[in-house]
Design an enzyme around this catalytic site. Structure first.
Site, PDB file in Angstrom:
ATOM      1  N   PRO A   2       7.848   3.089   4.416  1.00 36.39           N
ATOM      2  CA  PRO A   2       8.019   4.546   3.944  1.00 36.39           C
ATOM      3  C   PRO A   2       8.473   5.140   5.218  1.00 36.39           C
ATOM      4  O   PRO A   2       8.111   5.092   6.314  1.00 36.39           O
ATOM      5  CB  PRO A   2       6.865   5.011   3.395  1.00 36.39           C
ATOM      6  CG  PRO A   2       5.690   3.782   3.445  1.00 36.39           C
ATOM      7  CD  PRO A   2       6.489   2.668   4.321  1.00 36.39           C
ATOM      8  N   GLU A   3       9.749   5.883   4.944  1.00 33.59           N
ATOM      9  CA  GLU A   3      10.381   6.845   6.009  1.00 33.59           C
ATOM     10  C   GLU A   3      10.213   8.040   5.459  1.00 33.59           C
ATOM     11  O   GLU A   3       9.531   8.502   4.375  1.00 33.59           O
ATOM     12  CB  GLU A   3      11.550   6.438   6.374  1.00 33.59           C
ATOM     13  CG  GLU A   3      11.611   5.035   6.807  1.00 33.59           C
ATOM     14  CD  GLU A   3      13.265   4.572   7.115  1.00 33.59           C
ATOM     15  OE1 GLU A   3      14.091   5.263   7.683  1.00 33.59           O
ATOM     16  OE2 GLU A   3      13.369   3.460   7.136  1.00 33.59           O
ATOM     17  N   ARG A 120      -1.404  -4.734   2.903  1.00 32.02           N
ATOM     18  CA  ARG A 120      -1.432  -5.149   4.347  1.00 32.02           C
ATOM     19  C   ARG A 120      -2.395  -4.435   5.371  1.00 32.02           C
ATOM     20  O   ARG A 120      -2.704  -4.877   6.344  1.00 32.02           O
ATOM     21  CB  ARG A 120      -0.006  -5.100   5.035  1.00 32.02           C
ATOM     22  CG  ARG A 120       1.225  -5.571   4.239  1.00 32.02           C
ATOM     23  CD  ARG A 120       0.922  -7.305   4.409  1.00 32.02           C
ATOM     24  NE  ARG A 120       1.334  -7.773   5.917  1.00 32.02           N
ATOM     25  CZ  ARG A 120       2.354  -7.710   6.348  1.00 32.02           C
ATOM     26  NH1 ARG A 120       3.566  -7.584   5.569  1.00 32.02           N
ATOM     27  NH2 ARG A 120       2.233  -8.101   7.793  1.00 32.02           N
TER      28      ARG A 120
END
Ligand SMILES: [Zn+2]
Length: 278
Positions: A2-3, A120
């Site tokens: 995500p940016e 993760r």
């Protein structure tokens, strides 16, 4: 990962769902060891339970919850969330079916819960009394009115690293990652491997406009779901359908027809057109 556009999509989805809601309780899984780098599940829950979510902002790739002050000594004003690789904040009715990889759960007073799903397990939650430490880590907001061509020129002139690496540095400019840097450099016609201080004013002017336009397009398309990213309801974004170079290695450039190439710059996979980008 995500940016800025992905985090902004989640923020704008969550604002109407969470603002004014009170946190009843927090549960964190025993195996979510990285989630609370400066706290424990017990301490975190004690610190935020009873607080009302007053606001939800974004700074770079961080989500910043403002919590109502409480009388207890454990009463931080800010809850700072970083999604890292696969973190998701899902707002669900408590009766909704379970989500995969939920490592933490925030129960709200309106029958909803905020579910933290993280395959993760690199995402982080931190509490803070002020945003000073966060601000020290971050450069300006690329979509903010305060970010000018002159600012970008100053940032680039100071650095001898590749322009790609400089734009990825959160302390230089907050919120850009691999997707939007590759896209912005393509749109500006600048080779990502160029030494930053060799970028000329006309190129910097194009790059400034390109950074804003690729981010605005990303927000308009509700983010890019190349892998795990999903919004606050678990739905994917569509910006992966609109990229011009990212992960298009070997495919023809939309402008000139040359094959998009891939290289490593600053340790990151970089996609570019060898003809259009000088
Ligand atoms: Zn081209």
């Amino acid at each position: 990962l995500p940016e800025l556009p992905e985090v902004e999509t989640i923020r704008s989805d969550l604002v109407p769902l969470l603002t004014g809601k009170r946190i009843l309780s927090v549960w964190v899984a025993d195996d979510a060891t990285r989630l609370l780098p400066h706290s424990t599940p017990e301490l975190f829950a004690l610190s935020v339970a009873g607080s009302t979510i007053e606001a939800l902002a974004r700074r770079g790739k961080y989500l910043v919850f403002t919590l109502s002050p409480q009388s207890s000594v454990l009463s931080p004003r800010f809850w700072i969330v970083h999604l890292r690789m696969t973190g998701r904040l899902l707002c669900r009715a408590a009766s909704d079916p379970p989500d995969a990889y939920v490592r933490a759960l925030v129960t709200l007073d309106d029958g909803h819960e905020l579910r933290w799903s993280d395959l993760r397990k690199f995402g982080t939650w931190e509490l803070a009394d002020s945003l000073a430490d966060l601000e020290r880590k971050l450069g300006p907001e690329p979509l903010g009115d305060m970010f000018t061509v002159e600012d970008l020129q100053t940032m680039l002139l100071r650095r001898k690293a590749p322009v790609k690496a400089v734009l990825l540095d959160q302390k230089t400019l907050a919120g850009l990652g691999n997707i939007y840097v590759d896209e912005a450099l393509y749109e500006a016609g600048v080779d990502p491997r160029r030494v930053a201080n060799s970028v000329e004013l006309a190129e910097t002017t194009r790059l400034h406009a390109a950074i804003r336009s690729v981010l605005e397009q990303g927000v308009a398309n509700r983010g890019a779901s190349f892998s795990d990213y999903a919004d606050a309801s678990g739905a994917k974004g569509s910006n992966q359908l609109y990229v011009r170079v990212f992960r298009r290695t070997g495919k023809p450039c939309y402008t000139c027809g040359a094959m998009i190439e891939r290289c490593k710059t600053g340790g990151r996979s970089t996609h570019f057109c060898p003809v259009c980008q000088k």
